[in-house]
Design an enzyme around this catalytic site. Structure first.
Site, PDB file in Angstrom:
ATOM      1  N   TYR A  64      -5.619   2.391  10.872  1.00 51.47           N
ATOM      2  CA  TYR A  64      -4.953   2.597   9.583  1.00 51.47           C
ATOM      3  C   TYR A  64      -5.874   3.282   8.600  1.00 51.47           C
ATOM      4  O   TYR A  64      -5.736   4.456   8.317  1.00 51.47           O
ATOM      5  CB  TYR A  64      -4.453   1.250   9.056  1.00 51.47           C
ATOM      6  CG  TYR A  64      -3.557   0.576  10.054  1.00 51.47           C
ATOM      7  CD1 TYR A  64      -2.205   0.916  10.117  1.00 51.47           C
ATOM      8  CD2 TYR A  64      -4.054  -0.335  10.974  1.00 51.47           C
ATOM      9  CE1 TYR A  64      -1.373   0.340  11.060  1.00 51.47           C
ATOM     10  CE2 TYR A  64      -3.222  -0.917  11.916  1.00 51.47           C
ATOM     11  CZ  TYR A  64      -1.886  -0.576  11.962  1.00 51.47           C
ATOM     12  OH  TYR A  64      -1.080  -1.127  12.897  1.00 51.47           O
ATOM     13  N   GLU A  74       5.706   9.646   3.415  1.00 52.74           N
ATOM     14  CA  GLU A  74       5.299   8.301   3.005  1.00 52.74           C
ATOM     15  C   GLU A  74       4.424   8.348   1.758  1.00 52.74           C
ATOM     16  O   GLU A  74       3.400   9.015   1.732  1.00 52.74           O
ATOM     17  CB  GLU A  74       4.529   7.592   4.131  1.00 52.74           C
ATOM     18  CG  GLU A  74       4.213   6.139   3.766  1.00 52.74           C
ATOM     19  CD  GLU A  74       3.741   5.290   4.939  1.00 52.74           C
ATOM     20  OE1 GLU A  74       3.410   5.857   5.998  1.00 52.74           O
ATOM     21  OE2 GLU A  74       3.708   4.053   4.788  1.00 52.74           O
ATOM     22  N   ASP A 122       0.778  -1.225   0.000  1.00 54.16           N
ATOM     23  CA  ASP A 122       0.000   0.000   0.000  1.00 54.16           C
ATOM     24  C   ASP A 122       0.816   1.285   0.000  1.00 54.16           C
ATOM     25  O   ASP A 122       0.462   2.269  -0.622  1.00 54.16           O
ATOM     26  CB  ASP A 122      -0.877  -0.051   1.252  1.00 54.16           C
ATOM     27  CG  ASP A 122      -1.563   1.245   1.489  1.00 54.16           C
ATOM     28  OD1 ASP A 122      -2.422   1.578   0.681  1.00 54.16           O
ATOM     29  OD2 ASP A 122      -1.228   1.924   2.463  1.00 54.16           O
ATOM     30  N   ASP A 131       5.093   0.311   3.685  1.00 53.03           N
ATOM     31  CA  ASP A 131       5.214  -0.960   4.401  1.00 53.03           C
ATOM     32  C   ASP A 131       4.724  -2.102   3.511  1.00 53.03           C
ATOM     33  O   ASP A 131       4.611  -1.927   2.311  1.00 53.03           O
ATOM     34  CB  ASP A 131       4.408  -0.874   5.700  1.00 53.03           C
ATOM     35  CG  ASP A 131       3.030  -0.330   5.401  1.00 53.03           C
ATOM     36  OD1 ASP A 131       2.605  -0.422   4.240  1.00 53.03           O
ATOM     37  OD2 ASP A 131       2.383   0.203   6.307  1.00 53.03           O
TER      38      ASP A 131
END
Ligand SMILES: *[C@@H]1O[C@H](CO)[C@@H](O)[C@H](O)[C@H]1NC(C)=O
Ligand SMILES: *[C@@H]1O[C@H](CO)[C@@H](O)[C@H](O)[C@H]1NC(C)=O
Ligand SMILES: *[C@@H]1O[C@H](CO)[C@@H](O)[C@H](O)[C@H]1NC(C)=O
Ligand SMILES: *[C@@H]1O[C@H](CO)[C@@H](O)[C@H](O)[C@H]1NC(C)=O
Length: 503
Positions: free
Chosen positions: A233, A476, A95, A98
């Site tokens: 998340y 990220e 995704d 990670d």
């Protein structure tokens, strides 16, 4: 709107529902949605280069046995995903930084990638970027696995993972209408992409899309409630937007009037929140639904009167969003940086401007194609050219025309983030870290591998960016950011953009 507390954005999970439904007979009718195709116009080199880079991030994120791998530091990984259930779930994409394959945002990535290809396939093709886009889309059609808790206790390369990778699924007792409906949207949209060239595959996608939609709609419930561990998340704030979004895509893919009635009549009145704008994201699909249904309102000639009223409300709400986005409009939002970037959220700040610009561009191209001269914002007229100018301002900010003078698309320009929050990029190719590669997270050096094409989270409200690897809030990247910028760049990669027919 994602409130991610932890360091990784990851996402969601799951997977999904294998649904037994009676055989679905596909009825295809003419959709009447048929803009006239035109010549795509001259290539804009700068956007073509950026698009080529952005597409490479999908190769960086691929799980499974790689085919024609172009990323020197990537290899095969997660080959056994799905074994516990006797399924091959090895493909799909990690995704973000990670190694979880979260179903909800991955499906959204596929829906958006499909939408970009459907609107701007000719332009992508003219710039030689269509095939990699289709190939990446196809990679996502597998189901997704991962357990957030286990995954986040490690920092390692995907190629060396040995931990157990549990599969989380939904079923009638533990429903998840968001994930099932978003997956239905993705498969319906992808079925249109592959309709001509791979008709059997396309029909299979559409059949699954219809089954999943039925499952989502019949067994209504939020996946955040069924599977509470995802709340950390990719928490979902509701599934009714996904139901409308999926039905809108299914209408485009099948031409079946029942889907149009679904969005325009009863469910529209209950769920569409007409007249109120919202920000398009992996959690909230309403603004996307408004623009997608505007397509029907712009181009379809055979809509029933009762449904037309609902469609017009979707389109009016899309127009209200355009009026908020453009800086010179009377209802312009104040949520933007001094550098001119739409700015809504500290986490993954680029999501909203890029998503909004994509919708605005698509809408302005519907206007151009239908010869609609203007949108009226409290009496002030905005033309398609005004909208395109706003769109270009957002893209150019991302590519370096900003106070930091840096590109937020990794690999583009001479200055871009070097410590992207990404495990695979942060660990040297041959390092044997096992689960405990945290020294590479803490390293103050540039990443040994370039996460080429990554669109990072982006700047603070004051237009600044801190290039430190543990700064996951800003550094990220995610696959859905990539899908959105791919769609956006595809619409700008040539000088002319005429909306294409989806069929
Ligand atoms: C239904 O899903 C839940 C949550 O993932 C799982 O615990 C349960 O075993 C599943 N039930 C069946 C019958 O598969
Ligand atoms: C997830 O979203 C639901 C619905 O909006 C909310 O009630 C819940 O508090 C959220 N959970 C977290 C951890 O933010
Ligand atoms: C910009 O904003 C961030 C986040 O609020 C803050 O940490 C930083 O100090 C600010 N930078 C400047 C130069 O004001
Ligand atoms: C990142 O690491 C630096 C140096 O160890 C530390 O000062 C900072 O607080 C960390 N930032 C985050 C977001 O964890």
């Amino acid at each position: 709107m994602g409130r991610r507390k932890c360091c990784c954005i990851c996402c969601t999970l799951i997977v999904v529902a294998v649904v037994a439904a009676a055989a679905v007979i596909l009825v295809r009718r003419s959709r009447g949605v048929a803009p006239v195709p035109g010549s795509p116009g001259a290539i804009v080199e700068k956007y073509s280069e950026a698009l080529g880079l952005a597409l490479q991030f999908f190769d960086v994120q691929k799980s499974g046995k790689l085919v024609n791998n172009q990323i020197s530091w990537r290899g095969d990984s997660a080959l056994k995903d799905g074994d516990e259930e006797g399924l091959d779930l090895s493909k799909g994409m990690y995704d973000a930084g990670d190694h979880i394959k979260f179903g909800f945002p991955m499906a959204f990535t596929a829906t958006i990638l499909s939408w970009g290809i459907l609107e701007y396939g000719d332009q992508m093709s003219a710039a030689n970027h269509l095939e990699p886009a289709k190939e990446s889309l196809k990679w996502i059609t597998d189901y997704l696995v991962g357990d957030p808790e286990i995954d986040h206790k490690c920092w390692e390369r995907p190629e060396t993972m040995t931990e157990k990778r549990p599969l989380t699924q939904l079923n009638t007792s533990y429903p998840g209408s968001e994930v099932a409906a978003e997956t239905a949207a993705a498969l319906a949209a992808a079925s249109l992409v592959f309709k001509t060239e791979e008709s059997t595959y396309s029909e299979m996608l559409l059949e699954h899309a219809e089954q999943l939609f039925t499952f989502a709609d019949t067994h209504r419930g939020s996946y955040s409630v069924s599977i509470p561990k995802v709340q950390k998340y990719y928490n979902s704030t509701g599934y009714t937007d996904e139901l409308l979004w999926a039905a809108a895509w299914l209408y485009h893919a099948t031409g079946d009037e029942s889907y149009l009635s679904y969005v325009a009549l009863e469910n529209g009145y209950k769920f569409a929140n007409w007249g109120h704008t919202s920000w398009f994201s992996w959690d909230n699909k309403l603004a996307g639904t408004q623009v997608l249904l505007s397509r029907v309102n712009f181009f379809a000639s055979n809509v029933q009167k009762a449904e037309l009223v609902g469609l017009q409300r979707y389109r009016k709400t899309a127009e209200a969003l355009i009026c908020e986005l453009l800086p010179d409009s009377p209802s312009a939002t104040l949520s933007r940086t001094q550098g001119g970037l739409i700015w809504i959220s500290e986490w993954n700040a680029l999501l909203h401007p890029v998503a909004s610009a994509f919708l605005a561009l698509v809408y302005s191209d519907y206007m151009l194609t239908s010869q609609t001269p203007e949108v009226s914002c409290s009496g002030q007229s905005l033309t398609p050219a005004d909208i395109r100018k706003f769109v270009i301002s957002q893209v150019d900010y991302v590519l370096g025309d900003n106070p930091m003078k840096m590109s937020y698309l990794v690999g583009y320009g001479s200055k871009y983030p070097e410590q992207v929050h990404h495990r695979g990029a942060s660990i040297p190719k041959n390092a044997k870290t096992g689960c405990k590669g945290f020294q590479w997270l803490e390293s103050t050096e540039a990443n040994p591998n370039v996460a080429v094409g990554a669109l990072v989270g982006g700047p603070f409200l004051n237009d600044t960016y801190i290039d430190v690897r543990n700064n996951s809030m800003q550094g990220e990247p995610t696959t859905y950011n990539s899908a959105l910028i791919v769609g956006l760049l595809s619409g700008l990669v040539t000088t002319s953009s005429v909306a294409e027919s989806f069929s």
